[in-house]
Motif scaffolding. Structure first.
Motif, mmCIF file in Angstrom:
data_model
loop_
_atom_site.group_PDB
_atom_site.id
_atom_site.type_symbol
_atom_site.label_atom_id
_atom_site.label_comp_id
_atom_site.label_asym_id
_atom_site.label_seq_id
_atom_site.Cartn_x
_atom_site.Cartn_y
_atom_site.Cartn_z
ATOM 1 N N ASP A 68 0.854 -1.185 0.000
ATOM 2 C CA ASP A 68 0.000 0.000 0.000
ATOM 3 C C ASP A 68 0.890 1.235 0.000
ATOM 4 O OD1 ASP A 68 -1.755 2.079 0.538
ATOM 5 O OD2 ASP A 68 -2.816 1.026 2.142
ATOM 6 N N ALA A 69 0.764 2.065 -1.026
ATOM 7 C CA ALA A 69 1.630 3.242 -1.146
ATOM 8 C C ALA A 69 1.412 4.254 -0.026
ATOM 9 C CB ALA A 69 1.424 3.914 -2.498
ATOM 10 N N SER A 70 0.268 4.189 0.646
ATOM 11 C CA SER A 70 0.040 5.125 1.748
ATOM 12 C C SER A 70 0.834 4.734 2.995
ATOM 13 C CB SER A 70 -1.449 5.221 2.082
ATOM 14 O OG SER A 70 -1.941 4.012 2.617
ATOM 15 N N ASN A 71 1.516 3.600 2.916
ATOM 16 C CA ASN A 71 2.404 3.152 3.978
ATOM 17 C C ASN A 71 3.847 3.459 3.566
ATOM 18 O OD1 ASN A 71 4.323 0.901 5.046
ATOM 19 N ND2 ASN A 71 2.580 0.815 6.443
ATOM 20 N N GLN A 72 4.552 4.188 4.382
ATOM 21 C CA GLN A 72 5.903 4.642 4.032
ATOM 22 C C GLN A 72 6.843 3.483 3.747
ATOM 23 O OE1 GLN A 72 7.894 6.849 7.149
ATOM 24 N NE2 GLN A 72 9.194 7.924 5.692
ATOM 25 N N GLU A 73 6.775 2.443 4.570
ATOM 26 C CA GLU A 73 7.666 1.294 4.383
ATOM 27 C C GLU A 73 7.362 0.559 3.077
ATOM 28 O OE1 GLU A 73 6.038 1.963 7.207
ATOM 29 O OE2 GLU A 73 7.770 2.646 8.382
ATOM 30 N N ASP A 74 6.085 0.452 2.729
ATOM 31 C CA ASP A 74 5.730 -0.205 1.470
ATOM 32 C C ASP A 74 6.242 0.588 0.274
ATOM 33 O OD1 ASP A 74 4.542 -2.252 2.830
ATOM 34 O OD2 ASP A 74 2.487 -1.757 2.262
ATOM 35 N N ALA A 75 6.097 1.902 0.328
ATOM 36 C CA ALA A 75 6.583 2.731 -0.774
ATOM 37 C C ALA A 75 8.080 2.547 -0.967
ATOM 38 C CB ALA A 75 6.251 4.200 -0.513
ATOM 39 N N ALA A 76 8.820 2.465 0.124
ATOM 40 C CA ALA A 76 10.266 2.239 0.032
ATOM 41 C C ALA A 76 10.562 0.864 -0.566
ATOM 42 C CB ALA A 76 10.900 2.364 1.421
#
Length: 253
Positions: free
Chosen positions: A73-81
């Motif tokens: 989920d891109a709204s999660n910082q760790e997932d975006a990374a």
């Protein structure tokens, strides 16, 4: 007489493509991945629905693409990374696309705080996290592209669309700010306003009669939209587009 065209350099960098917000094969995210894969880019696709993501990845691989898929989920910082790291494993990141987020219309007085915040998280916060994860890589590699998918709601708020319009307007303003800061550092930031119904699985599964109602080319073709993203990445830096609006020829606007 021979016409000699001026040389336009430097050319856009080839590397990996990251598309965040990929679901069904007949959706815009998958169409963007197909277009860049056909142009020789290894692609990383990310989304929240594992089954749809896996099916789209299998189709891309079957067509000869070098592809990796990541659930998150891109709204999660760790997932975006994680998304950016996966793309970087394929090749140095050249272009990142934020295409995530849905729309759930409702009468304004029936909208809850969670409903409003949920739209903001998907669109505005997701775009923020992807940008913060992708920009250091793009700058570090000498440039690239960061493109956000917008909508009619980016520019105006229709009745029953308050959460969506607020979130999309925030994403648009974020894109403008990033463009002014990172354009001079070699990153082409683009915001694509999709002004009309997309002829894809999401909309047609909800309103199957819509395609017949709109008539020939009355909805946005996903491959045609993807071609615009390809064009944006390949623009010469002396003539970059920040905002591009796309709509069917028959659309009222």
């Amino acid at each position: 007489m021979t016409l000699t065209l001026p040389s336009l350099s430097p050319a856009p960098r080839v590397g990996s493509l990251l598309v965040v917000g990929v679901g069904a094969s007949q959706g815009l995210g998958a169409a963007i991945a197909r277009r860049f894969a056909a142009g020789g880019f290894p692609v990383a696709i990310a989304g929240r629905n594992a089954a749809k993501l896996d099916a789209t990845a299998a189709e891309l691989k079957g067509a000869g693409a070098q592809v990796v898929s990541i659930v998150g989920d891109a709204s999660n910082q760790e997932d975006a990374a994680r998304f950016v790291a996966a793309a970087e494993q394929l090749a140095p990141l050249a272009i990142a696309v934020h295409n995530a987020g849905s729309n759930r219309p409702a009468p304004f007085l029936k909208i809850t705080e969670d409903h409003f915040e949920g739209h903001w998280r998907e669109h505005a916060l997701g775009g923020f996290h992807l940008a913060q994860a992708a920009l250091p890589a793009l700058v570090g590699h000498g440039g690239g592209s960061l493109i956000f998918t917008g909508a009619s709601g980016s520019l105006r708020g229709k009745a029953n669309f308050a959460p969506f319009a607020a979130a999309k307007a925030a994403l648009r303003a974020t894109a403008q700010s990033i463009a002014r800061e990172f354009g001079p550092q070699g990153v082409h930031v683009g915001h694509v306003v999709i002004d009309g119904g997309i002829e894809g699985e999401r909309l047609l599964s909800m309103i199957p009669q819509l395609k017949d109602q709109r008539g020939l080319d009355g909805m946005l073709d996903i491959a045609a939209i993807a071609e615009a993203y390809w064009m944006l990445h390949h623009q010469h830096r002396s003539a970059w587009t920040l905002e591009l609006d796309l709509r069917p020829w028959s659309e009222t606007f």
